[in-house]
Design an enzyme around this catalytic site. Sequence first.
Site, PDB file in Angstrom:
ATOM      1  N   LYS A  23       1.275  -1.120  -0.087  1.00  0.00           N
ATOM      2  CA  LYS A  23      -0.545   0.218  -0.018  1.00  0.00           C
ATOM      3  C   LYS A  23       0.870   1.253   0.187  1.00  0.00           C
ATOM      4  O   LYS A  23       0.967   2.704  -0.647  1.00  0.00           O
ATOM      5  CB  LYS A  23      -1.032   0.271   1.135  1.00  0.00           C
ATOM      6  CG  LYS A  23      -1.366   1.508   1.349  1.00  0.00           C
ATOM      7  CD  LYS A  23      -2.163   1.011   2.698  1.00  0.00           C
ATOM      8  CE  LYS A  23      -1.343   1.908   3.525  1.00  0.00           C
ATOM      9  NZ  LYS A  23      -1.842   3.016   4.090  1.00  0.00           N
ATOM     10  N   ASN A  24       1.748   1.222   0.943  1.00  0.00           N
ATOM     11  CA  ASN A  24       3.064   2.170   1.129  1.00  0.00           C
ATOM     12  C   ASN A  24       4.240   2.741   0.673  1.00  0.00           C
ATOM     13  O   ASN A  24       4.841   3.689  -0.540  1.00  0.00           O
ATOM     14  CB  ASN A  24       3.323   2.595   2.249  1.00  0.00           C
ATOM     15  CG  ASN A  24       2.293   2.784   3.131  1.00  0.00           C
ATOM     16  OD1 ASN A  24       1.207   3.141   3.005  1.00  0.00           O
ATOM     17  ND2 ASN A  24       2.523   2.713   4.711  1.00  0.00           N
ATOM     18  N   ARG A  93      -4.026  11.028   4.484  1.00  0.00           N
ATOM     19  CA  ARG A  93      -2.488  11.695   4.796  1.00  0.00           C
ATOM     20  C   ARG A  93      -1.891  11.180   2.496  1.00  0.00           C
ATOM     21  O   ARG A  93      -1.499  12.324   2.543  1.00  0.00           O
ATOM     22  CB  ARG A  93      -2.149  11.220   5.718  1.00  0.00           C
ATOM     23  CG  ARG A  93      -0.660  12.521   5.804  1.00  0.00           C
ATOM     24  CD  ARG A  93       0.174  11.478   7.331  1.00  0.00           C
ATOM     25  NE  ARG A  93       1.329  12.691   6.976  1.00  0.00           N
ATOM     26  CZ  ARG A  93       1.492  13.444   7.460  1.00  0.00           C
ATOM     27  NH1 ARG A  93       0.688  14.920   7.876  1.00  0.00           N
ATOM     28  NH2 ARG A  93       3.105  14.047   7.842  1.00  0.00           N
ATOM     29  N   CYS A 117      -4.917   8.348   9.053  1.00  0.00           N
ATOM     30  CA  CYS A 117      -4.951   7.550  11.027  1.00  0.00           C
ATOM     31  C   CYS A 117      -4.810   8.916  11.590  1.00  0.00           C
ATOM     32  O   CYS A 117      -4.171   9.787  11.813  1.00  0.00           O
ATOM     33  CB  CYS A 117      -3.897   7.154  10.753  1.00  0.00           C
ATOM     34  SG  CYS A 117      -3.966   4.955  10.132  1.00  0.00           S
ATOM     35  N   ARG A 122      -0.505  14.561  12.562  1.00  0.00           N
ATOM     36  CA  ARG A 122       0.262  14.889  11.792  1.00  0.00           C
ATOM     37  C   ARG A 122       0.302  15.729  11.312  1.00  0.00           C
ATOM     38  O   ARG A 122      -0.520  16.285  10.029  1.00  0.00           O
ATOM     39  CB  ARG A 122      -0.942  13.784  10.801  1.00  0.00           C
ATOM     40  CG  ARG A 122      -1.451  12.328  11.827  1.00  0.00           C
ATOM     41  CD  ARG A 122      -0.307  11.269  11.530  1.00  0.00           C
ATOM     42  NE  ARG A 122       0.479  10.986  10.311  1.00  0.00           N
ATOM     43  CZ  ARG A 122       0.184   9.667   9.768  1.00  0.00           C
ATOM     44  NH1 ARG A 122      -1.464   8.972  10.373  1.00  0.00           N
ATOM     45  NH2 ARG A 122       0.251   9.460   9.101  1.00  0.00           N
ATOM     46  N   ASP A 305       4.310   0.780  12.109  1.00  0.00           N
ATOM     47  CA  ASP A 305       2.890  -0.453  11.564  1.00  0.00           C
ATOM     48  C   ASP A 305       2.878  -1.759  11.863  1.00  0.00           C
ATOM     49  O   ASP A 305       1.637  -2.331  12.074  1.00  0.00           O
ATOM     50  CB  ASP A 305       2.658   0.067   9.326  1.00  0.00           C
ATOM     51  CG  ASP A 305       2.754   0.880   9.646  1.00  0.00           C
ATOM     52  OD1 ASP A 305       3.475   1.184   8.234  1.00  0.00           O
ATOM     53  OD2 ASP A 305       2.841   2.216  10.032  1.00  0.00           O
ATOM     54  N   ILE A 327       7.792   7.012  17.449  1.00  0.00           N
ATOM     55  CA  ILE A 327       7.383   7.492  15.886  1.00  0.00           C
ATOM     56  C   ILE A 327       5.950   8.195  16.346  1.00  0.00           C
ATOM     57  O   ILE A 327       6.019   9.457  15.684  1.00  0.00           O
ATOM     58  CB  ILE A 327       7.139   6.977  14.698  1.00  0.00           C
ATOM     59  CG1 ILE A 327       8.769   6.456  14.149  1.00  0.00           C
ATOM     60  CG2 ILE A 327       6.888   8.086  12.988  1.00  0.00           C
ATOM     61  CD1 ILE A 327       8.848   5.276  13.222  1.00  0.00           C
ATOM     62  N   ARG A 398      -8.445  -0.207   4.670  1.00  0.00           N
ATOM     63  CA  ARG A 398      -8.262   1.014   3.812  1.00  0.00           C
ATOM     64  C   ARG A 398      -6.437   0.120   3.403  1.00  0.00           C
ATOM     65  O   ARG A 398      -6.273   0.827   2.801  1.00  0.00           O
ATOM     66  CB  ARG A 398      -8.062   1.495   4.887  1.00  0.00           C
ATOM     67  CG  ARG A 398      -9.029   3.221   5.114  1.00  0.00           C
ATOM     68  CD  ARG A 398      -8.790   4.614   5.628  1.00  0.00           C
ATOM     69  NE  ARG A 398      -6.999   5.175   5.491  1.00  0.00           N
ATOM     70  CZ  ARG A 398      -6.280   5.298   6.199  1.00  0.00           C
ATOM     71  NH1 ARG A 398      -6.508   5.409   7.451  1.00  0.00           N
ATOM     72  NH2 ARG A 398      -4.806   5.925   5.889  1.00  0.00           N
TER      73      ARG A 398
HETATM   74  C1  EPZ Z   1       4.443   6.630   6.142  1.00  0.00           C
HETATM   75  O1  EPZ Z   1       3.887   7.666   7.285  1.00  0.00           O
HETATM   76  C2  EPZ Z   1       3.114   5.597   6.300  1.00  0.00           C
HETATM   77  N1  EPZ Z   1       2.366   6.190   5.562  1.00  0.00           N
HETATM   78  C3  EPZ Z   1       2.701   5.382   7.752  1.00  0.00           C
HETATM   79  O2  EPZ Z   1       1.840   4.335   7.329  1.00  0.00           O
HETATM   80  C4  EPZ Z   1       3.896   5.024   8.508  1.00  0.00           C
HETATM   81  O3  EPZ Z   1       3.229   4.433   9.523  1.00  0.00           O
HETATM   82  C5  EPZ Z   1       5.201   6.105   8.447  1.00  0.00           C
HETATM   83  O4  EPZ Z   1       5.156   6.588   7.590  1.00  0.00           O
HETATM   84  C6  EPZ Z   1       6.354   5.662   9.756  1.00  0.00           C
HETATM   85  O5  EPZ Z   1       6.770   4.582   8.912  1.00  0.00           O
HETATM   86  C7  EPZ Z   1       2.384   6.020   4.085  1.00  0.00           C
HETATM   87  O6  EPZ Z   1       2.825   5.900   3.697  1.00  0.00           O
HETATM   88  C8  EPZ Z   1       0.704   6.660   3.279  1.00  0.00           C
HETATM   89  P1  EPZ Z   1       5.964  10.638   8.948  1.00  0.00           P
HETATM   90  P2  EPZ Z   1       4.357   9.726   7.053  1.00  0.00           P
HETATM   91  O7  EPZ Z   1       6.276  11.746   8.347  1.00  0.00           O
HETATM   92  O8  EPZ Z   1       5.454   9.308   6.238  1.00  0.00           O
HETATM   93  C9  EPZ Z   1       5.970  14.030  12.147  1.00  0.00           C
HETATM   94  C10 EPZ Z   1      -0.137   3.232   7.629  1.00  0.00           C
HETATM   95  O9  EPZ Z   1      -0.636   2.666   8.814  1.00  0.00           O
HETATM   96  N2  EPZ Z   1       6.172  14.120  10.988  1.00  0.00           N
HETATM   97  O10 EPZ Z   1       7.510   9.196   8.827  1.00  0.00           O
HETATM   98  O11 EPZ Z   1       3.292  10.357   7.760  1.00  0.00           O
HETATM   99  C11 EPZ Z   1       4.860  12.865  12.456  1.00  0.00           C
HETATM  100  O12 EPZ Z   1       4.016  13.948  12.216  1.00  0.00           O
HETATM  101  C12 EPZ Z   1       0.751   4.577   7.570  1.00  0.00           C
HETATM  102  O13 EPZ Z   1      -0.420   2.854   6.760  1.00  0.00           O
HETATM  103  C13 EPZ Z   1       6.154  15.747  11.529  1.00  0.00           C
HETATM  104  O14 EPZ Z   1       6.257  16.466  12.497  1.00  0.00           O
HETATM  105  O15 EPZ Z   1       4.793   9.189   8.210  1.00  0.00           O
HETATM  106  C14 EPZ Z   1       5.172  11.921  12.444  1.00  0.00           C
HETATM  107  O16 EPZ Z   1       5.599  12.063  13.781  1.00  0.00           O
HETATM  108  C15 EPZ Z   1       0.339   4.515   9.326  1.00  0.00           C
HETATM  109  N3  EPZ Z   1       6.288  17.219  10.399  1.00  0.00           N
HETATM  110  C16 EPZ Z   1       6.899  12.129  12.302  1.00  0.00           C
HETATM  111  O17 EPZ Z   1       7.132  12.998  11.573  1.00  0.00           O
HETATM  112  C17 EPZ Z   1       5.909  16.267   8.790  1.00  0.00           C
HETATM  113  O18 EPZ Z   1       5.604  17.471   7.837  1.00  0.00           O
HETATM  114  C18 EPZ Z   1       7.243  10.497  11.484  1.00  0.00           C
HETATM  115  O19 EPZ Z   1       6.091  10.680  10.104  1.00  0.00           O
HETATM  116  C19 EPZ Z   1       5.786  14.548   8.913  1.00  0.00           C
HETATM  117  C20 EPZ Z   1       5.641  13.922   9.437  1.00  0.00           C
END
Ligand code: EPZ
Length: 420
Positions: A23-24, A93, A117, A122, A305, A327, A398
């Site tokens: 998916k990702n 997202r 989610c 986020r 995840d 995270i 999803r």
């Molecule tokens: C991706 O989300 C995945 N989603 C998530 O999977 C996964 O849990 C996550 O990466 C971590 O591995 C997709 O790929 C579609 P991040 P993402 O940006 O990119 C902070 C699932 O269940 N952050 O790596 O949104 C954020 O709040 C989903 O399939 C900022 O602060 O996660 C988090 O604490 C859920 N500012 C940390 O970074 C920003 O501009 C890491 O989030 C962006 C992120």
Amino acid sequence: MHGTLHIEGGAPLSGSIAVNGAKNQALKVMAAALLSEEPCVVTNMPKIEDVERMSAILTALGVSVTRDGDSMTINPAGLSTGVLPEKEVNRIRASVMLVGPLLARTGDVTFPNPGGCQIGRRPIDMFLDGFRALGATIHDLGTGQRLTAKKLCGTTIVFPRVSVQTTEAMMITATRARATTTLKNAAMEPEITALAAYLNDHGAKISGAGTPTITIEGVEKLSAGPITLIPDRVEAGTFAILGALSGGSLSITNAEPAHLENIWIHLKQAGVNFAVDGSTIHVMPSPTIKAVSMTTHEYPGFITDLQAPYTLLMTQAKGQCIIHETIFDGRLFYTDLLNSMGANIIMCDPHRVVVNGPTPLHGRYLTSPDLRAGMALVLAGLIADGTTTIDNAYQIDRGYADIVERLQRLGARITRADAS
Ligand code: EPZ
């Protein structure tokens, strides 16, 4: 589909279950397809709701999206607007991944703040900082943003924290920016490496994907073509944990075990009986599971995840352990639902819980809070005494295609009552 899932726990599970495409990775390939004017043909494309949401957004932009079984053809020739549709964007997202390619193609993008989610805050500050660094002007509209850029220009972007989608968004956008972009403190997920490989096969000049520093030389034009998605490592890990929980013998096929090395080391330490054989993981009856503490971490650490399924496994393990979710600051609250089924999980703070096991679980009525915790609740229902009802099954659909039918084929007593 969606509706409510009904599960009679305790059925011994056995047989084999195939892993779908990731998916990702799928969602990012669909966004990257906009970087070219040529059609992209994606195979091993999972039939999941998040892909449906992204397809609806692409269609609203004038892009043609057609499906034929597990294959999807995305033809961006008809791209006609940079205004992202609010309703669909609020549900996923990953829609933020479209902003960069649209900016490169149209120079003018309007998008509402993305949904996704509810697993903690986020923010998209790093996305906006990255687009600003590449030369975009950002107009805050209150409920969303408007980004304009005559031409994007390469630069060095240092991410204050590791972010998967921000890394991907800046990587794909920089392919169409002038000069060279360097990303530092980049995420290293396998889906990022696979995406970079596809773009490089079609004219991009990306080096370092899969390391903390990625360099992208901008190009005027990108072609497009076929891509087969990598196996979904979250599905593979989830089904392996189901095997350990179910007490039966499960074979998980079409997987890429190399993407889950950190999970295997934890399952081995916990005494789970499994063997990896090429793209198949065989999980055999594991009479005693031991408690093993775990800390989530960006790849190649323990993937967040899979934190919920692993925490559930630890409720059936002998002893006490700590689960540390580093995270997200809201990805452990589902443990209250496991406690309502009989688990003994103590929340120390939003990032840490102590799990005491083993505790028998009993079925009850639950609502799926999000995608991954929702799947952990399905696994809990499969091993609990009695009946478990899980509402809001959309959250599970999803990310897991045909989950009821696939689990039924393993012997699970699970049915779906459609939304009334
Ligand atoms: C991706 O989300 C995945 N989603 C998530 O999977 C996964 O849990 C996550 O990466 C971590 O591995 C997709 O790929 C579609 P991040 P993402 O940006 O990119 C902070 C699932 O269940 N952050 O790596 O949104 C954020 O709040 C989903 O399939 C900022 O602060 O996660 C988090 O604490 C859920 N500012 C940390 O970074 C920003 O501009 C890491 O989030 C962006 C992120």
